[in-house]
Design an enzyme around this catalytic site. Structure first.
Site, short mmCIF file in Angstrom:
data_model
loop_
_atom_site.label_atom_id
_atom_site.label_comp_id
_atom_site.label_asym_id
_atom_site.label_seq_id
_atom_site.Cartn_x
_atom_site.Cartn_y
_atom_site.Cartn_z
N GLY A 523 -3.21 -55.78 -0.62
CA GLY A 523 -3.07 -54.92 -1.83
C GLY A 523 -1.81 -53.87 -1.51
N GLY A 526 -0.03 -46.47 -3.65
CA GLY A 526 1.19 -45.55 -3.68
C GLY A 526 2.08 -45.26 -2.32
N PHE A 527 1.39 -45.42 -1.11
CA PHE A 527 2.00 -45.50 -0.13
C PHE A 527 2.55 -46.69 0.71
CE2 PHE A 527 -1.26 -42.10 -0.55
CZ PHE A 527 -0.37 -40.74 -0.31
N LYS A 544 -2.79 -49.96 6.50
CA LYS A 544 -2.25 -49.63 5.67
C LYS A 544 -0.66 -49.39 6.15
CE LYS A 544 -3.58 -46.78 2.38
NZ LYS A 544 -3.37 -46.97 1.01
N ASP A 640 -6.10 -37.55 -6.14
CA ASP A 640 -5.96 -39.08 -6.65
C ASP A 640 -7.01 -39.91 -6.93
OD1 ASP A 640 -4.32 -40.65 -7.83
OD2 ASP A 640 -3.42 -41.67 -6.04
#
Ligand SMILES: *[C@@H]1O[C@H](CO)[C@@H](O)[C@H](O)[C@H]1NC(C)=O
Ligand SMILES: *[C@@H]1O[C@H](CO)[C@@H](O)[C@H](O)[C@H]1NC(C)=O
Ligand SMILES: *[C@@H]1O[C@H](CO)[C@@H](O)[C@H](O)[C@H]1NC(C)=O
Ligand SMILES: *[C@@H]1O[C@H](CO)[C@@H](O)[C@H](O)[C@H]1NC(C)=O
Ligand SMILES: *[C@@H]1O[C@H](CO)[C@@H](O)[C@H](O)[C@H]1NC(C)=O
Ligand SMILES: *[C@@H]1O[C@H](CO)[C@@H](O)[C@H](O)[C@H]1NC(C)=O
Ligand SMILES: *[C@@H]1O[C@H](CO)[C@@H](O)[C@H](O)[C@H]1NC(C)=O
Ligand SMILES: *[C@@H]1O[C@H](CO)[C@@H](O)[C@H](O)[C@H]1NC(C)=O
Length: 872
Positions: A523, A526-527, A544, A640
């Protein structure tokens, strides 16, 4: 009794057991036949024990807790630990050690010396042939065919043991004290969805909120049970709904103590005399979360019990107002008619004082100011005080009885910004006042003088210390928990800082290993990108890699990671570890195999998300957010909330992702939150005005998500990609396409009272009409334009679960949807750099954490606030 004799003989022949009558007090094994009697005096040599289970693990006993001479109970004890696991006559103790308990063909009974029955088994219809105590601790009356007529396992008191079931709707009630086994004030109830502990009607713990519990699936609870591997809430088909895993043990005893603490003791073998094993479980885990941890009105702090300012220790073990005024009690309310008409005043508890009951209960009143809260308490005689939360405008009344307070920074899940007030009877005479105040004033003057001297000395001392060690000290004070393990920051830019509470720290090489060189990308958010990986222990993780984003310095990063890493809730994605090397920042999360909600919900092909699953997602996500808002030390506003940040996994797991990340960004970068692609449809109007961003901002976004769950499509049908103006392939312009804006359709459906058509057409009616209506109405309440009039997440969760009354959406607060619905689509093109949020978190050094976001500015001047809030 000639008629019974043949039966008795028959039974004795069948059982092959000699009748063990009183004299000599020989302890029988496993079974006893009628007629039999025992008293404490008769069995004084065995301290009341008259029957042992086959292995000797359990004893039936005339129990004399605490050695008091006027309280004897028929009880079952776990022999090695002397734990009382069941009591027959808890409400009416035998008052004489010579008074016998009787086993007859009619059952078991206990009598007073004058012959009145104080306890007996209910009428059984069939003659009793034997009393049996088995190795599980169950005391049962059997008929001639060994069928159970009555058993103690069906009538639990304050304890259950392995292999015993506590059905939904049943409860355990604590004992009043160590030696008085009558019912105390604490209860454990098994509800249809959870296990809760209550005191005087207010909840102080629930299993689903406990850090050590995991939810396996949704469903209705049939019973609670404990066994060798843990504590379970099970469905009627035996499926696990919630569990607490515990180290292997043969026997467990779950006991609700007289202090309100729920304790599980574990034993390697049922009849072992060894001390209980490690791996015990206690709830609540924090002693300060017990309702009477420090007596009435006492203040529980990590250092021990004290009193709130303006209060002093009182003779009942708690505290009382030091000005001599008297807190009201419910008793002063109903009876004496005049008491309620006397003028009352309120005594402040000072800052940083929290109350256990506010953590789990919804507010009594929300959206009103503090004077309305006080007025509500004044007008209600059974109100003993109130707490008011400034930031969420929530009002909590304290009724029934006042317990202990906790110092807000000592506990997990306090609301430090609540103001507490206790209702007191006004002082009668001013002479009293002076008599009380005079010593206080003298003492005060003395203290000021002493403080002045101490401070002067301390300052001199302080100058000698190096600035570095001061720094260290500050850091320690902020540490979230002492028990957490320490990680030493050894990087070059560090100055030897130690931050307790950090999750596992990985090197970049370790991360490369676990992700196989970042091979499988699962995936991009936004980061940065997210990769699949596997820890050495075989558990799967999502890594991440934060990129393209300016990050805070390493030290601030670690401080925030320590906070996020300490948040545990079954509906929040768990942070397993992190990596910070040079400019690299990586976060290692638990892996959720079904990915984010948008994938399951919006996919054009493949299996549909059925209605039941959607309800579970709604409730789970609501609970997760409610925990972020109210359950943690530091209130966390997600900022968010959207389907992309709600993750699913097999077994019905629902977890919120990416929480707490807002604070990792530098102030200059935090504008990304508003401009992240596809997020704008979830932004509350207040992002555009100068109004404060509060937890209600998340509530708005969640309302939008609820509507998408109902409909199974984006609220606006066209796909907006890359934040650019829409260019949908179907060719229909959004302008004027009024019905395309689903929130408006939902509002119109609500006004017409027609909800069924709002549900996802693809489900072809496989929905629960009542639940569709419920979700739509809750969603509309979440969308109220005035943030203060939106329900809190805790209330939203309660309404979705059906445990709280549904509120009526206010159409007058939803008019703005009509404006959006007319198809407005303004000049809102992406350009993240245009939009900056000025303050995310007051400053890196500010850890008060009450308000994450306050104001924003820097919007392009050609956009009016209403234009910007146009949904995409
Ligand atoms: C415990 O029970 C087992 C049978 O269940 C028995 O063999 C053993 O001797 C017992 N141990 C003690 C200490 O009583
Ligand atoms: C029996 O004795 C108890 C106290 O020992 C007393 O409360 C009860 O009233 C007595 N009952 C009768 C019938 O005398
Ligand atoms: C009842 O149970 C006892 C031992 O538990 C056994 O010896 C006896 O045979 C049983 N009787 C019947 C009728 O099953
Ligand atoms: C727990 O159960 C008892 C007995 O049924 C009941 O009186 C009490 O109200 C229940 N408490 C809760 C919180 O459900
Ligand atoms: C305990 O109960 C759970 C749920 O029924 C089950 O999965 C588990 O295997 C049991 N453990 C033992 C040791 O029986
Ligand atoms: C806070 O919560 C964490 C994890 O849930 C736990 O380990 C810790 O003991 C708690 N601290 C207190 C003071 O209860
Ligand atoms: C509080 O709200 C009430 C109405 O809800 C209003 O009458 C009152 O003036 C308000 N008080 C303050 C101090 O704002
Ligand atoms: C007072 O408050 C209690 C608890 O909130 C409520 O049950 C009761 O109905 C209230 N009484 C009045 C007169 O409003």
């Amino acid at each position: 009794m000639p008629t019974r004799l043949p039966l008795l003989v028959a039974v004795l022949l069948i059982l092959g057991v000699a009748p063990l009558r009183g004299r000599g007090g020989k302890v029988a094994t496993e079974v006893l036949a009628p007629d039999f009697s025992a008293s404490y005096l008769l069995f004084i040599d065995t301290v009341g024990v008259f029957l042992a289970s086959r292995s000797g693990a359990f004893h039936a006993v005339v129990h004399n807790p605490g050695g008091q001479q006027d309280r004897f109970y028929l009880a079952v004890l776990h022999a090695p630990s002397k734990t009382c696991v069941w009591v027959a006559n808890r409400a009416a103790p035998i008052t004489d050690r010579a008074a016998p308990l009787q086993l007859t063909a009619a059952g078991l009974s206990v009598e007073d010396p004058n012959g009145t029955a104080i306890w007996s088994t209910p009428p059984l219809g069939v003659p009793v042939a034997a009393l049996r105590l088995d190795d599980r601790g169950n005391l049962a009356l059997l008929d001639a065919r060994n069928a159970t007529l009555w058993q103690s396992f069906d009538r639990p008191t304050d304890t259950i043991v392995s292999s015993q079931r506590l059905p939904a709707g049943a409860f355990l009630a604590s004992a009043a004290s160590e030696s008085d086994l009558s019912e105390g004030a604490y209860q454990l109830n098994v509800t249809a969805a959870d296990v809760v502990l209550t005191w005087m009607g207010s909840m102080y713990w629930r299993l689903s909120n406990d850090g050590s519990s995991t939810m396996d699936r949704g469903g209705t609870v049939a019973y609670m049970a404990v066994n060798g591997t843990g504590l379970y809430l099970l469905a009627a088909d035996g499926g696990v709904i919630i569990q607490v895993s515990l180290p292997a043990a043969e026997l467990r005893i779950v006991k609700l103590g007289y202090d309100g603490k729920l304790q599980i003791s574990s034993f390697a073998s049922a009849n072992s005399s060894t001390a209980p094993m490690d791996g015990g479980f206690a709830a609540p885990s924090d002693g300060c979360a017990l309702p009477l941890s420090c007596g009435p009105l006492g203040l529980c702090t990590p250092k021990g019990c004290t009193c709130p300012p303006m209060f002093a220790a009182s003779h009942d073990g708690g505290c009382a107002p030091s000005d001599g005024s008297a807190p009201l009690s419910v008793a002063s309310c109903g009876g004496a008619g005049d008491a309620s008409s006397l003028p009352v005043s309120y005594l402040s508890l000072g800052n940083g004082v929290a109350y256990y009951a506010n953590k789990l209960a919804p507010p009594t009143l929300a959206g009103d100011n503090i004077s309305s809260c006080q007025a509500l308490c004044t007008s209600n005689c059974s109100c003993l005080g109130y707490f008011y939360d400034d930031s969420s405008l929530s009002c909590y009344l304290v009724t029934h009885q006042l317990g202990s307070f906790m110092s807000a920074n000592s506990i997990n899940g306090s609301d430090s910004d609540k103001l507490g007030y206790i209702k007191v009877q006004s002082l009668q005479q001013s002479s009293n006042l002076i008599a009380i105040l005079l010593p206080t004033i003298v003492a005060f003057v003395l203290i000021v003088v002493i403080c002045a001297i101490v401070i002067t000395l301390w300052r001199k001392e302080g100058r000698r210390r190096s600035s570095r060690s001061r720094d260290l000290q500050l850091r320690r004070q902020r540490s979230p928990s002492d028990s957490a393990h320490l990680v030493r920051d050894i990087d070059d830019d560090s100055d030897d800082i130690v931050i307790p509470g950090l999750p596992t720290r990985f090197t970049h090489d370790e991360i490369e290993d676990m992700t196989n060189g970042f091979r499988i990308k699962i995936g991009a958010g936004g980061f940065g990108s997210v990769y699949k990986g596997e820890l050495p222990d075989g558990s799967q993780v999502a890594v991440k890699k934060i990129e393209g984003v300016g990050m805070q310095g390493k030290r601030e990063f670690c401080t925030e990671i320590a906070v996020i890493g300490n948040i545990h809730h079954i509906n929040l994605v768990r942070l397993r570890g992190f990596c910070t090397e040079g400019q690299r920042r990586l976060l290692v999360y638990e892996y959720m195999n079904r990915g984010s909600l948008d994938r399951s919900l919006f996919r054009p092909a493949g299996p549909l998300l059925e209605w039941k699953e959607r309800m579970d997602v709604a409730v789970g996500a609501a609970r997760g957010l409610a925990y972020l808002h109210f359950g943690c030390d530091q209130r966390i506003i997600h900022c968010d909330v959207k389907p992309e940040n709600i993750l699913l996994a097999d077994g019905g797991q629902v977890k919120i992702a990416d929480f707490g990340l807002a604070k990792l960004l530098t102030p200059e970068q935090s504008g990304l939150f508003t401009t992240m692609r596809g997020t704008r449809g979830y932004l509350a109007p207040e992002w555009l005005s100068n109004a404060a961003i509060t937890d209600r901002t998340d509530v708005y976004s969640f309302g939008m998500v609820l509507l998408e769950l109902v409909r199974g499509r984006k609220n606006r049908s066209e796909h907006v990609s890359g934040g650019e103006a829409s260019n949908n392939s179907s060719g229909s312009s959004s302008r004027g396409a009024r019905s395309d804006y689903f929130p408006l359709a939902a509002l119109e459906g609500h006004e017409a009272g027609e909800y069924a058509e709002l549900a996802d057409q693809r489900l072809q009616g496989r929905v629960v009409a009542k639940e569709v209506e419920r979700v739509v109405r809750v969603a509309l309440c979440c969308l109220h334009e005035d943030p203060t009039l939106r329900p809190s997440m805790a209330v939203v969760a309660g309404m979705l679960e059906g445990t709280m009354e549904l509120r009526e959406p206010r159409v007058d607060l939803l008019g703005f949807l009509r404006f959006y619905g007319r198809g407005f689509s303004g000049p809102v093109d992406g350009g993240g750099s245009d939009m900056n949020l000025k303050h995310m978190g007051a400053s890196p050094g500010d850890r008060s954490g009450t308000t994450t976001l306050t104001t924003m500015s820097g919007w392009p001047s050609y956009m009016s606030s209403t234009q910007l809030s146009g949904p995409r």
